[in-house]
Design a protein around this motif. Sequence first.
Motif, PDB file in Angstrom:
ATOM      1  N   LYS A 132       0.792  -1.234   0.000  1.00 30.13           N
ATOM      2  CA  LYS A 132       0.000   0.000   0.000  1.00 30.13           C
ATOM      3  C   LYS A 132       0.820   1.279   0.000  1.00 30.13           C
ATOM      4  O   LYS A 132       0.289   2.342  -0.314  1.00 30.13           O
ATOM      5  CB  LYS A 132      -0.935   0.030   1.213  1.00 30.13           C
ATOM      6  CG  LYS A 132      -0.250   0.319   2.536  1.00 30.13           C
ATOM      7  CD  LYS A 132      -1.242   0.398   3.672  1.00 30.13           C
ATOM      8  CE  LYS A 132      -0.553   0.609   5.010  1.00 30.13           C
ATOM      9  NZ  LYS A 132       0.259   1.835   5.058  1.00 30.13           N
ATOM     10  N   LYS A 155      -6.299  -0.120  -3.566  1.00 30.25           N
ATOM     11  CA  LYS A 155      -7.438  -1.030  -3.686  1.00 30.25           C
ATOM     12  C   LYS A 155      -6.909  -2.453  -3.864  1.00 30.25           C
ATOM     13  O   LYS A 155      -5.939  -2.674  -4.592  1.00 30.25           O
ATOM     14  CB  LYS A 155      -8.314  -0.644  -4.889  1.00 30.25           C
ATOM     15  CG  LYS A 155      -8.973   0.727  -4.761  1.00 30.25           C
ATOM     16  CD  LYS A 155      -9.915   0.996  -5.914  1.00 30.25           C
ATOM     17  CE  LYS A 155      -9.183   1.271  -7.215  1.00 30.25           C
ATOM     18  NZ  LYS A 155      -8.466   2.558  -7.188  1.00 30.25           N
ATOM     19  N   HIS A 175     -12.368  -7.230   5.979  1.00 34.18           N
ATOM     20  CA  HIS A 175     -13.080  -6.044   5.505  1.00 34.18           C
ATOM     21  C   HIS A 175     -13.298  -6.015   3.995  1.00 34.18           C
ATOM     22  O   HIS A 175     -13.723  -4.993   3.456  1.00 34.18           O
ATOM     23  CB  HIS A 175     -12.372  -4.751   5.943  1.00 34.18           C
ATOM     24  CG  HIS A 175     -12.263  -4.594   7.432  1.00 34.18           C
ATOM     25  ND1 HIS A 175     -11.784  -3.445   8.029  1.00 34.18           N
ATOM     26  CD2 HIS A 175     -12.545  -5.438   8.458  1.00 34.18           C
ATOM     27  CE1 HIS A 175     -11.787  -3.588   9.347  1.00 34.18           C
ATOM     28  NE2 HIS A 175     -12.241  -4.793   9.621  1.00 34.18           N
ATOM     29  N   GLU A 177     -15.380  -6.713   0.672  1.00 28.05           N
ATOM     30  CA  GLU A 177     -16.806  -6.841   0.374  1.00 28.05           C
ATOM     31  C   GLU A 177     -16.997  -7.424  -1.025  1.00 28.05           C
ATOM     32  O   GLU A 177     -16.264  -7.087  -1.955  1.00 28.05           O
ATOM     33  CB  GLU A 177     -17.494  -5.473   0.466  1.00 28.05           C
ATOM     34  CG  GLU A 177     -17.451  -4.865   1.852  1.00 28.05           C
ATOM     35  CD  GLU A 177     -18.172  -3.526   1.916  1.00 28.05           C
ATOM     36  OE1 GLU A 177     -18.598  -3.030   0.845  1.00 28.05           O
ATOM     37  OE2 GLU A 177     -18.310  -2.991   3.030  1.00 28.05           O
ATOM     38  N   LEU A 192     -11.447  -4.447  -1.307  1.00 29.34           N
ATOM     39  CA  LEU A 192     -11.220  -3.556  -0.174  1.00 29.34           C
ATOM     40  C   LEU A 192     -10.570  -2.281  -0.693  1.00 29.34           C
ATOM     41  O   LEU A 192      -9.520  -2.329  -1.349  1.00 29.34           O
ATOM     42  CB  LEU A 192     -10.306  -4.216   0.865  1.00 29.34           C
ATOM     43  CG  LEU A 192      -9.823  -3.330   2.020  1.00 29.34           C
ATOM     44  CD1 LEU A 192     -10.986  -2.827   2.852  1.00 29.34           C
ATOM     45  CD2 LEU A 192      -8.825  -4.078   2.898  1.00 29.34           C
ATOM     46  N   THR A 193     -11.199  -1.138  -0.427  1.00 29.96           N
ATOM     47  CA  THR A 193     -10.632   0.159  -0.783  1.00 29.96           C
ATOM     48  C   THR A 193     -10.065   0.801   0.472  1.00 29.96           C
ATOM     49  O   THR A 193     -10.731   0.859   1.508  1.00 29.96           O
ATOM     50  CB  THR A 193     -11.708   1.073  -1.404  1.00 29.96           C
ATOM     51  OG1 THR A 193     -12.214   0.444  -2.591  1.00 29.96           O
ATOM     52  CG2 THR A 193     -11.121   2.432  -1.769  1.00 29.96           C
ATOM     53  N   MET A 194      -8.836   1.293   0.369  1.00 25.39           N
ATOM     54  CA  MET A 194      -8.134   1.784   1.544  1.00 25.39           C
ATOM     55  C   MET A 194      -8.509   3.228   1.872  1.00 25.39           C
ATOM     56  O   MET A 194      -7.818   4.170   1.501  1.00 25.39           O
ATOM     57  CB  MET A 194      -6.620   1.667   1.332  1.00 25.39           C
ATOM     58  CG  MET A 194      -6.127   0.244   1.111  1.00 25.39           C
ATOM     59  SD  MET A 194      -6.569  -0.897   2.439  1.00 25.39           S
ATOM     60  CE  MET A 194      -5.694  -0.191   3.812  1.00 25.39           C
ATOM     61  N   SER A 195      -9.613   3.399   2.589  1.00 22.02           N
ATOM     62  CA  SER A 195      -9.950   4.705   3.153  1.00 22.02           C
ATOM     63  C   SER A 195      -8.984   4.990   4.297  1.00 22.02           C
ATOM     64  O   SER A 195      -8.183   4.140   4.694  1.00 22.02           O
ATOM     65  CB  SER A 195     -11.382   4.681   3.679  1.00 22.02           C
ATOM     66  OG  SER A 195     -11.482   3.777   4.772  1.00 22.02           O
ATOM     67  N   GLU A 198      -9.537   2.503   7.001  1.00 19.10           N
ATOM     68  CA  GLU A 198      -8.981   1.197   6.677  1.00 19.10           C
ATOM     69  C   GLU A 198      -7.451   1.212   6.791  1.00 19.10           C
ATOM     70  O   GLU A 198      -6.832   0.228   7.229  1.00 19.10           O
ATOM     71  CB  GLU A 198      -9.391   0.762   5.268  1.00 19.10           C
ATOM     72  CG  GLU A 198     -10.885   0.514   5.095  1.00 19.10           C
ATOM     73  CD  GLU A 198     -11.368  -0.705   5.876  1.00 19.10           C
ATOM     74  OE1 GLU A 198     -10.558  -1.386   6.517  1.00 19.10           O
ATOM     75  OE2 GLU A 198     -12.581  -0.978   5.832  1.00 19.10           O
ATOM     76  N   ARG A 199      -6.832   2.315   6.422  1.00 23.39           N
ATOM     77  CA  ARG A 199      -5.376   2.425   6.567  1.00 23.39           C
ATOM     78  C   ARG A 199      -4.970   2.312   8.031  1.00 23.39           C
ATOM     79  O   ARG A 199      -4.007   1.626   8.372  1.00 23.39           O
ATOM     80  CB  ARG A 199      -4.885   3.755   5.999  1.00 23.39           C
ATOM     81  CG  ARG A 199      -4.881   3.838   4.485  1.00 23.39           C
ATOM     82  CD  ARG A 199      -4.427   5.232   4.037  1.00 23.39           C
ATOM     83  NE  ARG A 199      -4.521   5.394   2.609  1.00 23.39           N
ATOM     84  CZ  ARG A 199      -3.582   4.992   1.740  1.00 23.39           C
ATOM     85  NH1 ARG A 199      -2.488   4.408   2.201  1.00 23.39           N
ATOM     86  NH2 ARG A 199      -3.735   5.168   0.454  1.00 23.39           N
ATOM     87  N   TRP A 201      -6.684   0.899  10.433  1.00 23.17           N
ATOM     88  CA  TRP A 201      -6.953  -0.472  10.860  1.00 23.17           C
ATOM     89  C   TRP A 201      -5.828  -1.406  10.415  1.00 23.17           C
ATOM     90  O   TRP A 201      -5.332  -2.224  11.206  1.00 23.17           O
ATOM     91  CB  TRP A 201      -8.292  -0.932  10.282  1.00 23.17           C
ATOM     92  CG  TRP A 201      -8.528  -2.403  10.412  1.00 23.17           C
ATOM     93  CD1 TRP A 201      -8.943  -3.081  11.524  1.00 23.17           C
ATOM     94  CD2 TRP A 201      -8.343  -3.397   9.392  1.00 23.17           C
ATOM     95  NE1 TRP A 201      -9.035  -4.426  11.260  1.00 23.17           N
ATOM     96  CE2 TRP A 201      -8.672  -4.645   9.966  1.00 23.17           C
ATOM     97  CE3 TRP A 201      -7.955  -3.336   8.054  1.00 23.17           C
ATOM     98  CZ2 TRP A 201      -8.611  -5.828   9.236  1.00 23.17           C
ATOM     99  CZ3 TRP A 201      -7.884  -4.518   7.330  1.00 23.17           C
ATOM    100  CH2 TRP A 201      -8.217  -5.733   7.922  1.00 23.17           C
ATOM    101  N   LEU A 202      -5.394  -1.270   9.153  1.00 24.63           N
ATOM    102  CA  LEU A 202      -4.329  -2.126   8.639  1.00 24.63           C
ATOM    103  C   LEU A 202      -3.021  -1.876   9.384  1.00 24.63           C
ATOM    104  O   LEU A 202      -2.278  -2.809   9.707  1.00 24.63           O
ATOM    105  CB  LEU A 202      -4.144  -1.903   7.140  1.00 24.63           C
ATOM    106  CG  LEU A 202      -3.089  -2.770   6.448  1.00 24.63           C
ATOM    107  CD1 LEU A 202      -3.400  -4.255   6.610  1.00 24.63           C
ATOM    108  CD2 LEU A 202      -2.991  -2.404   4.965  1.00 24.63           C
TER     109      LEU A 202
END
Length: 218
Positions: A132, A155, A175, A177, A192-195, A198-199, A201-202
């Motif tokens: 990422k 993504k 996560h 979908e 999974l799109t890295m909002s 989400e970043r 969380w990762l």
Amino acid sequence: MRLNQNILLLGKKVVLVPYTAEHVPRYHEWMKSEELQHLTASEPLTLEQEYEMQCSWREDRDKCTFIVLDAEKWQAQPGSTEESCMAGDVNLFLTDLGDPSLGEIEVMIAEPSCRGRGFGTEAVLMMMSYGKEVGADSVGRSAQAPGVTKLGLTKFEAKIGQGNEPSIRMFQKLHFEQVAVSSVFQEVTLRLTMSELERQWLLEQTSHMEEKPYRDGS
């Protein structure tokens, strides 16, 4: 892909190392399994063809491959061969020419004794974390810029056979979908799109991961 040929990723349960010729014999034995051929939509290869494939994957600019090692075995047996610690592999495919920020992710835990232990989950998280960061042009610049080691993906997609319920559930827990179903290929596509959430969380999920130099670049 030569981008990761000198990179080792150290996690709690797994270690990710570049796919080298040392790993081919064990990988070849795995892929004699009809179950794995079905799950990975693969055809059986000769050992010679498997070595050729390993060389090809090392050179291809749109494939980033790591072999998954059992971290406990790898750390408990200093000096042991990586082949004896192998659990599976994890891959990123950068095949959408129209969207260089998208990577298709694949994981295979081939060693039966390593299944159901969270190896696949951690391998996918570590691979996403690796993929990422940094701009997508790093692929072309890697040889000139040793510090540029990641792909700039925002993504991730996973294409999984409809009957592979454990893998579908695993990606959903991470996560992803469901965005499409192919009746022709009998597979579902999850994304999974890295909002920013989400970043974060990762980052939390992989805060323990260490990136180290690999022992060689063969």
